[in-house]
Design an enzyme around this catalytic site. Structure first.
Site, PDB file in Angstrom:
ATOM      1  CE  LYS A 204      31.026   1.906   7.454  1.00 25.36           C
ATOM      2  NZ  LYS A 204      31.194   2.424   6.130  1.00 25.36           N
ATOM      3  CB  CYS A 258      27.718  -1.194   3.536  1.00 23.22           C
ATOM      4  SG  CYS A 258      29.323  -1.219   2.772  1.00 23.22           S
TER       5      CYS A 258
HETATM    6  N1  SAJ Z   1      18.915   2.227  -1.960  1.00 28.17           N
HETATM    7  C1  SAJ Z   1      17.540   2.374  -1.956  1.00 28.17           C
HETATM    8  N2  SAJ Z   1      17.019   3.611  -1.747  1.00 28.17           N
HETATM    9  C2  SAJ Z   1      17.805   4.705  -1.537  1.00 28.17           C
HETATM   10  C3  SAJ Z   1      19.201   4.545  -1.544  1.00 28.17           C
HETATM   11  C4  SAJ Z   1      19.731   3.297  -1.753  1.00 28.17           C
HETATM   12  O1  SAJ Z   1      16.785   1.403  -2.137  1.00 28.17           O
HETATM   13  O2  SAJ Z   1      17.248   5.785  -1.350  1.00 28.17           O
HETATM   14  C5  SAJ Z   1      19.512   0.896  -2.159  1.00 28.17           C
HETATM   15  C6  SAJ Z   1      20.443   0.832  -3.358  1.00 28.17           C
HETATM   16  O3  SAJ Z   1      19.749   0.542  -4.540  1.00 28.17           O
HETATM   17  C7  SAJ Z   1      21.379  -0.295  -2.959  1.00 28.17           C
HETATM   18  C8  SAJ Z   1      21.462  -0.163  -1.429  1.00 28.17           C
HETATM   19  O4  SAJ Z   1      20.365   0.626  -1.058  1.00 28.17           O
HETATM   20  O5  SAJ Z   1      20.834  -1.557  -3.295  1.00 28.17           O
HETATM   21  C9  SAJ Z   1      22.743   0.440  -0.911  1.00 28.17           C
HETATM   22  O6  SAJ Z   1      23.140   1.542  -1.691  1.00 28.17           O
HETATM   23  P1  SAJ Z   1      23.817   2.862  -1.117  1.00 28.17           P
HETATM   24  O7  SAJ Z   1      24.104   3.712  -2.260  1.00 28.17           O
HETATM   25  O8  SAJ Z   1      23.006   3.455  -0.050  1.00 28.17           O
HETATM   26  O9  SAJ Z   1      25.075   2.334  -0.315  1.00 28.17           O
HETATM   27  P2  SAJ Z   1      26.465   1.585  -0.586  1.00 28.17           P
HETATM   28  O10 SAJ Z   1      26.330   0.264   0.119  1.00 28.17           O
HETATM   29  O11 SAJ Z   1      26.894   1.570  -1.990  1.00 28.17           O
HETATM   30  O12 SAJ Z   1      27.443   2.545   0.236  1.00 28.17           O
HETATM   31  C10 SAJ Z   1      27.169   2.871   1.601  1.00 28.17           C
HETATM   32  C11 SAJ Z   1      27.465   4.342   1.813  1.00 28.17           C
HETATM   33  N3  SAJ Z   1      26.932   4.780   3.092  1.00 28.17           N
HETATM   34  C12 SAJ Z   1      26.180   5.873   3.194  1.00 28.17           C
HETATM   35  O13 SAJ Z   1      25.862   6.574   2.266  1.00 28.17           O
HETATM   36  C13 SAJ Z   1      25.740   6.212   4.596  1.00 28.17           C
HETATM   37  C14 SAJ Z   1      28.966   4.570   1.737  1.00 28.17           C
HETATM   38  O14 SAJ Z   1      29.294   5.896   2.055  1.00 28.17           O
HETATM   39  C15 SAJ Z   1      29.697   3.623   2.707  1.00 28.17           C
HETATM   40  O15 SAJ Z   1      31.093   3.759   2.617  1.00 28.17           O
HETATM   41  C16 SAJ Z   1      29.355   2.205   2.336  1.00 28.17           C
HETATM   42  O16 SAJ Z   1      27.931   2.053   2.455  1.00 28.17           O
HETATM   43  C17 SAJ Z   1      30.099   1.272   3.265  1.00 28.17           C
HETATM   44  O17 SAJ Z   1      31.122   0.700   2.838  1.00 28.17           O
HETATM   45  O18 SAJ Z   1      29.730   1.180   4.436  1.00 28.17           O
END
Ligand code: SAJ
Length: 418
Positions: A204, A258
């Site tokens: 995870k 996360c």
């Molecule tokens: N972000 C970027 N660039 C990217 C992708 C995201 O700057 O290419 C930023 C987003 O704007 C945001 C942050 O990262 O501020 C996090 O966004 P996210 O969409 O990556 O993640 P979360 O926190 O909404 O959800 C993640 C997910 N993990 C993965 O995709 C590996 C989700 O599946 C998990 O369940 C969740 O974390 C968790 O609860 O751990």
């Protein structure tokens, strides 16, 4: 089965609903009385597609009930722990988890299964099983069973992902894995992989760390693109045409509950500084400062004294199309600039306490910073909005503006081409 879900937050409430709608009798436990009261009235306290109607249905059928009284958990065949595991001063704070275990210890009966869904540092599930043994005098693997089944869902897609994502389940004992697999099969249509508890914990944390490090790399490419006069988004799109390359998107920062936290959970029990993961965190944590630097450069170009500048932050949520502001880079950005500018305004259609009409928020501002990629921001007609501004500056932290509008000073993270 009778299932107790401990913690009715972003993960616990949807999970309780899924177990209840697949036929189990679910009791949801939360120390927040306002949450318990709302759930029992069939009202969701979080924003998530489909949650309202799904909750109403299971509550009205009597399949889900919420409580703050641990006595109501007696007789549960399974306990699912979905409490938060935040960082406090950079250190994992497991007090919510420990208090959930202590609550369970008061009511657990023989043959019950305990599943930890909360994200935890490797080794925690085994430690919690020991704690439960100490508190009850019972034995894991014989009298009760403990497993880790990390949640993996994306806010905004929770009810789809709960069903169709694959799951990793790690039992402290083998029987714990088998029992947990059977339980989650109630609604999971994705694949279920069984392993040890500590492996499941590490998996995870590796998933979110992979994403965080990948974004840090993209952010470093963005810095380089400014040096080389390149549009990093075009470069990334082209690099990603390679079949084995998948670079994430740079931006004003990485927020949520996360990604900013999980890499530190992964490193929690390790003394050596391994370098890469921590460095990636530092890069991502520095992005709001980089956006602030672009803002002050632009104000300089427009001959605006920062002390006179009125700035509008477009979007407060940590990511597009959600109302969630936890660890949002927009908030960090505001903290950085607020002492140096005259006024900071905010506009986010999903977040309370911000301006409600964009045109009013924009009136007389010197600069707009795009901090969240809400879909509706893509429809903005910049020429019209520009007429309301005192100075026409756009700082794009989310690559929302593909073609800088004429007559504006435009700067974007990774937009070395403009
Ligand atoms: N972000 C970027 N660039 C990217 C992708 C995201 O700057 O290419 C930023 C987003 O704007 C945001 C942050 O990262 O501020 C996090 O966004 P996210 O969409 O990556 O993640 P979360 O926190 O909404 O959800 C993640 C997910 N993990 C993965 O995709 C590996 C989700 O599946 C998990 O369940 C969740 O974390 C968790 O609860 O751990």
């Amino acid at each position: 089965m009778r299932i107790a879900v401990i913690g009715l937050g972003y993960i616990g409430l949807p999970t309780a609903i899924m177990f209840a709608s697949s036929g189990h009798d679910v009791i949801g436990y939360d120390i927040r009385r306002d949450v318990v009261e709302k759930v029992n009235r069939g009202i969701a306290h979080i924003v998530e597609p489909e949650i309202g109607e799904r909750l109403r249905e299971v509550v009205s059928k009597g399949k889900l009930r919420a409580t703050s009284d641990y006595n109501d958990l007696k007789g549960a065949d399974a306990f699912i722990i979905c409490v938060q595991t935040p960082l406090s001063n950079g250190v994992p704070d497991l007090t919510y988890l420990e208090s959930a275990i202590k609550t369970i210890a008061k009511v657990i009966e023989k043959e019950a299964l305990v599943v930890i869904e909360s994200t935890v540092p490797p080794g925690t599930t085994e430690r919690m099983a020991k704690l439960l043994e100490e508190l009850t005098g019972l034995k894991e693997g014989e009298d009760f069973y403990v497993a880790h089944a990390p949640e993996r869902v994306m806010p905004g897609r929770i009810f789809k992902e709960l069903v169709y994502n694959s799951r990793i389940i790690g039992g402290v004992s083998e029987k714990a894995s088998i029992l947990a697999e059977k339980l989650y099969r109630s609604f999971v249509k994705g694949r279920i992989f069984l392993t040890t508890a500590t492996t499941a914990e590490m998996v995870k944390l590796m998933e979110n760390t992979f994403r965080d490090v990948n974004i840090a790399l993209a952010n470093e490419f963005a810095f380089l693109a400014h040096k080389y006069g390149v549009n990093v988004y075009e470069a990334i799109e082209l690099a990603n045409t390679h079949p084995r390359v998948k670079i994430h998107r740079p931006g004003i920062g990485v927020g949520g509950h996360c990604l900013p936290k999980d890499p530190y959970l992964l490193l929690a029990n390790v003394d050596e500084d391994l370098g890469l993961i921590r460095k990636a965190r530092k890069i991502n944590e520095s992005m709001p400062r980089f956006a602030a630097k672009l803002l002050f450069e632009a104000l300089g170009e427009a001959n605006v004294d920062p002390g006179d500048a009125v700035v509008l932050v477009l979007g407060l949520a940590y990511k597009g199309d959600t109302d969630d502001v936890r660890n949002s880079p927009a908030l960090e950005f505001i903290k950085i600039i607020e002492k140096d500018v005259k006024e900071v305004r905010t506009y986010d259609p999903y977040v309370n306490g911000t301006h409600t009409i964009l045109e009013e928020a924009v009136k007389g501002v010197d600069a707009i910073i795009i901090a969240t990629d809400h879909s509706m921001f893509r429809e903005i007609e910049w020429d019209k909005l520009g007429n309301l501004m005192r100075n026409k500056i756009i700082i794009d932290g989310r690559n929302l503006v593909k073609e800088p509008p004429k007559g504006f000073i435009f700067k974007g993270i990774g937009r070395g081409d403009v």
